[in-house]
Design an enzyme around this catalytic site. Structure first.
Site, PDB file in Angstrom:
ATOM      1  N   GLN A 118      53.127  24.114   6.049  1.00 54.76           N
ATOM      2  CA  GLN A 118      53.149  22.940   5.114  1.00 54.76           C
ATOM      3  C   GLN A 118      53.854  22.721   4.027  1.00 54.76           C
ATOM      4  O   GLN A 118      54.120  21.560   3.213  1.00 54.76           O
ATOM      5  CB  GLN A 118      51.430  22.932   4.730  1.00 54.76           C
ATOM      6  N   CYS A 172      46.772  21.118   3.285  1.00 51.41           N
ATOM      7  CA  CYS A 172      46.371  21.908   4.083  1.00 51.41           C
ATOM      8  C   CYS A 172      44.828  21.491   4.871  1.00 51.41           C
ATOM      9  O   CYS A 172      44.623  21.546   6.152  1.00 51.41           O
ATOM     10  CB  CYS A 172      45.644  23.296   3.459  1.00 51.41           C
ATOM     11  N   GLU A 205      52.741  14.339  16.218  1.00 51.10           N
ATOM     12  CA  GLU A 205      53.679  14.827  15.355  1.00 51.10           C
ATOM     13  C   GLU A 205      55.088  14.324  15.854  1.00 51.10           C
ATOM     14  O   GLU A 205      55.999  13.875  15.060  1.00 51.10           O
ATOM     15  CB  GLU A 205      53.623  16.323  15.383  1.00 51.10           C
ATOM     16  N   ASP A 255      38.124  30.437   0.291  1.00 50.22           N
ATOM     17  CA  ASP A 255      38.766  30.556  -1.333  1.00 50.22           C
ATOM     18  C   ASP A 255      39.934  31.354  -0.872  1.00 50.22           C
ATOM     19  O   ASP A 255      40.195  32.701  -0.733  1.00 50.22           O
ATOM     20  CB  ASP A 255      37.932  31.472  -2.193  1.00 50.22           C
ATOM     21  N   HIS A 296      40.843  25.881   0.379  1.00 51.59           N
ATOM     22  CA  HIS A 296      42.114  25.969   1.094  1.00 51.59           C
ATOM     23  C   HIS A 296      41.581  25.658   2.662  1.00 51.59           C
ATOM     24  O   HIS A 296      40.789  26.501   3.041  1.00 51.59           O
ATOM     25  CB  HIS A 296      42.755  27.274   1.148  1.00 51.59           C
ATOM     26  N   ASN A 303      46.303  29.612  10.051  1.00 51.54           N
ATOM     27  CA  ASN A 303      46.777  29.026   8.637  1.00 51.54           C
ATOM     28  C   ASN A 303      48.042  27.876   8.752  1.00 51.54           C
ATOM     29  O   ASN A 303      48.545  27.954   9.713  1.00 51.54           O
ATOM     30  CB  ASN A 303      47.196  30.185   7.484  1.00 51.54           C
TER      31      ASN A 303
END
Length: 343
Positions: A142, A148, A209, A262, A287, A311
């Site tokens: 990102q 996020c 995308e 968190d 997040h 992530n």
């Protein structure tokens, strides 16, 4: 990618800058080669007047990482840290630039979305990993943008598309960032996963995308093309807050599920490997990530249950972009804001 602060980001530097400028004169000469190597590897470039500050931040982060890993080698921690591409950011900058998840209030969005009902029936598998079934696209980055929420939402939608069509397509984060502002999402400055799903539902689709690429910045104009629709959802499901049993069932029965944690602690920023269990982690989530499975880690005769979570801080973070997060104690609030789209 060179670190070139934008106007808004420059404001973040002022507080830490005052504190750390004094350290610039006390930089460790023994770390010169390491600093140069790190800059070269991550293609970092700074204005001359900023480099000493960034070096001081990097040295402080490195010192804390080494201290943690020393404690880890003595058995005090179940996970290790490592310097990564984000090592020139202070904790404050990190949290303001990268953690952009906004928490739904007690009423939750729309007021009419049904809560996921956990069932007592059926046997739960000992482990699940939707990556092995083709549901999960490669880890993305990102960058210095609090998007996020869009990465998490597209991850859940990508799993939904694969489940229904057998095709794995990377979906457009930028489409969500540019086009869902009227629902309260704010691009690089944060957003709600559920309102991303709401946008896709109301809009009747989302681009890929490839058609609508990620720019790592706010565009403020929507370029959605209905002729290139790559995904859709008709609704979304909320999970009961803090209920890991419900989250487990959803991951088993649905596929990848959007979650929030968190991620404000230093240890989370530089997580490298192992099962992350941190007493400093709070229940205040900030997040957005994607739960793609769970399992157990065996070591020294001890079995530790974990969530497998994707992530959006690149493959250079964690275990090739993933974290194994302690399961069973709602670590870092992982079950507090879980949801997934429905078609």
């Amino acid at each position: 990618m060179p670190f070139t602060p934008q106007a808004g980001e420059m404001q973040l530097l002022v507080g830490p800058l005052v504190v750390l400028l004094g350290l610039a004169g006390a930089l460790d000469p023994a770390l010169e080669e390491g600093w140069r190597g790190w800059k070269s590897f991550h293609a970092k470039e700074y204005p001359e007047e900023e480099e000493a500050f960034r070096r001081a931040v990097w040295e402080k982060n490195l010192q804390r990482i080494e201290h943690h890993n020393l404690e880890s080698s003595l058995g005090k921690h179940s996970y290790r840290l490592e310097m990564n591409h984000l090592g020139d950011l202070t904790d404050e900058e990190f949290n303001q630039l990268l953690n952009g998840f906004l928490t739904d209030g007690p009423e939750r969005p729309g007021g009419k979305e049904a809560l996921f009902q956990a069932s007592a029936a059926g046997e739960i598998p000992k482990e699940v990993d939707w990556r092995t079934k083709g549901y999960v696209t490669p880890v993305k980055n990102q960058g210095h943008c609090g998007s996020c929420w869009a990465f998490s939402a597209t991850g859940a939608l990508e799993g939904l598309v694969f489940k229904n069509t057998g095709k794995l397509v990377s979906l457009s984060k930028q489409n969500l960032m540019d086009c869902s502002r009227s629902l309260g999402n704010n691009g690089c400055h944060g957003g709600f996963i559920t309102r991303a799903f709401q946008y896709v539902r109301d809009n009747g689709g989302l681009n890929s995308e490839l058609v609508y690429p990620y720019l790592e910045r706010d565009e403020f104009s929507c370029h959605y093309n209905p002729r290139d629709k790559a995904a859709n959802c008709t609704s979304f499901q909320l999970l009961p807050q803090g209920n890991e049993a419900a989250l487990e069932q959803a991951v088993v029965n649905v596929g990848p599920v959007s979650v929030a944690v968190d991620a404000s602690t230093f240890q989370f920023h530089f997580y490298k490997s192992g099962v992350f269990a941190n007493s400093w982690c709070s229940q205040r989530v900030n997040h957005a990530m994607l739960a793609v499975g769970y399992g157990t880690h065996q070591e020294g005769g001890k079995s530790t249950a974990y969530w497998l979570i994707k992530n959006s801080w690149s493959e250079q973070w964690g275990e090739k972009g993933y974290i194994r997060l302690l399961k069973g104690v709602n670590q870092c609030g992982v079950a507090n804001q879980a949801s997934y789209p429905i078609l």
